[in-house]
Enzyme design. Sequence first.
Site, mmCIF file in Angstrom:
data_model
loop_
_atom_site.group_PDB
_atom_site.id
_atom_site.type_symbol
_atom_site.label_atom_id
_atom_site.label_comp_id
_atom_site.label_asym_id
_atom_site.label_seq_id
_atom_site.Cartn_x
_atom_site.Cartn_y
_atom_site.Cartn_z
ATOM 1 N N GLY A 28 15.634 -16.356 -10.792
ATOM 2 C CA GLY A 28 14.395 -15.593 -10.784
ATOM 3 C C GLY A 28 13.927 -15.284 -9.379
ATOM 4 O O GLY A 28 14.493 -15.774 -8.392
ATOM 5 N N SER A 45 17.066 -15.357 -1.397
ATOM 6 C CA SER A 45 18.235 -15.400 -2.273
ATOM 7 C C SER A 45 18.909 -16.758 -2.155
ATOM 8 O O SER A 45 19.158 -17.249 -1.042
ATOM 9 C CB SER A 45 19.199 -14.289 -1.842
ATOM 10 O OG SER A 45 20.333 -14.300 -2.663
ATOM 11 N N SER A 75 18.307 -10.673 -3.850
ATOM 12 C CA SER A 75 19.094 -9.443 -4.024
ATOM 13 C C SER A 75 18.428 -8.503 -5.029
ATOM 14 O O SER A 75 18.819 -7.343 -5.149
ATOM 15 C CB SER A 75 20.510 -9.784 -4.494
ATOM 16 O OG SER A 75 20.445 -10.543 -5.691
ATOM 17 N N GLU A 76 17.408 -8.988 -5.754
ATOM 18 C CA GLU A 76 16.675 -8.143 -6.699
ATOM 19 C C GLU A 76 15.472 -7.465 -6.036
ATOM 20 O O GLU A 76 14.530 -7.066 -6.725
ATOM 21 C CB GLU A 76 16.194 -8.962 -7.902
ATOM 22 C CG GLU A 76 17.274 -9.538 -8.766
ATOM 23 C CD GLU A 76 18.045 -8.512 -9.579
ATOM 24 O OE1 GLU A 76 17.902 -7.294 -9.323
ATOM 25 O OE2 GLU A 76 18.819 -8.939 -10.461
ATOM 26 N N HIS A 97 14.102 -15.987 -15.930
ATOM 27 C CA HIS A 97 15.176 -16.037 -16.928
ATOM 28 C C HIS A 97 14.748 -16.951 -18.071
ATOM 29 O O HIS A 97 15.327 -18.022 -18.273
ATOM 30 C CB HIS A 97 16.471 -16.564 -16.301
ATOM 31 C CG HIS A 97 17.069 -15.650 -15.276
ATOM 32 N ND1 HIS A 97 18.161 -15.998 -14.520
ATOM 33 C CD2 HIS A 97 16.737 -14.404 -14.873
ATOM 34 C CE1 HIS A 97 18.480 -15.006 -13.698
ATOM 35 N NE2 HIS A 97 17.612 -14.029 -13.888
ATOM 36 N N HIS A 159 19.713 -10.363 -19.521
ATOM 37 C CA HIS A 159 19.345 -10.869 -18.205
ATOM 38 C C HIS A 159 18.089 -11.743 -18.224
ATOM 39 O O HIS A 159 18.193 -12.952 -18.035
ATOM 40 C CB HIS A 159 19.164 -9.659 -17.273
ATOM 41 C CG HIS A 159 18.950 -10.010 -15.838
ATOM 42 N ND1 HIS A 159 19.268 -9.166 -14.808
ATOM 43 C CD2 HIS A 159 18.425 -11.114 -15.252
ATOM 44 C CE1 HIS A 159 18.975 -9.737 -13.655
ATOM 45 N NE2 HIS A 159 18.448 -10.927 -13.908
HETATM 46 ZN ZN LIG Z 1 17.582 -12.316 -12.658
#
Ligand SMILES: [Zn+2]
Length: 221
Positions: A28, A45, A75-76, A97, A159
């Site tokens: 997350g 990350s 990375s999101e 998640h 996801h």
């Molecule tokens: Zn995720």
Amino acid sequence: MKLLEERTRILKISQDLIAAGLIRDTQGNISILHRDQSLIAITPSAVPYAERDAEDISVIDLEGNLLEGRWKPTSEFHLHLIFYRERDDVNAVVHTHPPKATVFGVLGSDPLPVVLNEAAMVIGGAVPIAPYARPGSVELAEVTFKATGDGNTAIMAHHGLITVGQDLESACRASIAVEASADTIITARSMGFEPNSLSPEEVDILRKTYLDNYKPKKAEG
Ligand SMILES: [Zn+2]
């Protein structure tokens, strides 16, 4: 240090989300926008939650450039930036998640219905399912943003979950309400019953009452 207050709030809310079972280890990601400074505090990350302090939370700009912090941001980050760029009512993004809500992201495209008062108040409508896209991609940010519409939640196929809000606490509350709803719906269906949804009229009333009145009130006398 830039955005010390925001970075500290992210650390605290991470613990709440871990306690609620919505994230674990490094899963997350969470961010807060400081709109006046156009700066974003965002989780790094691949750094375990248990090992983080405020300096481990990264500070980036609206283009995703790292301005301060020991680590590269999640990375999101595209998933966070798209909401800050496109919606002026969003100042916090929480991506988790959650095990129960994610079940609905592998079943199909039917939105999660509103079956609990809590969900009516803090979410205000059914939770849409965003189509699948690869983790970390711009496409994932785009399909999730589109599915969210002008609401504050979307389940991401195969996801997890995203919730957004005017502040971090309301985004976190929405995440917890989605997972509680998913848990109730799964339990009802496992007993062989389809749960009843609240009527759209009742959902609207509960949402409005919540937005107008839900704040700490000083005790009188
Ligand atoms: Zn995720």
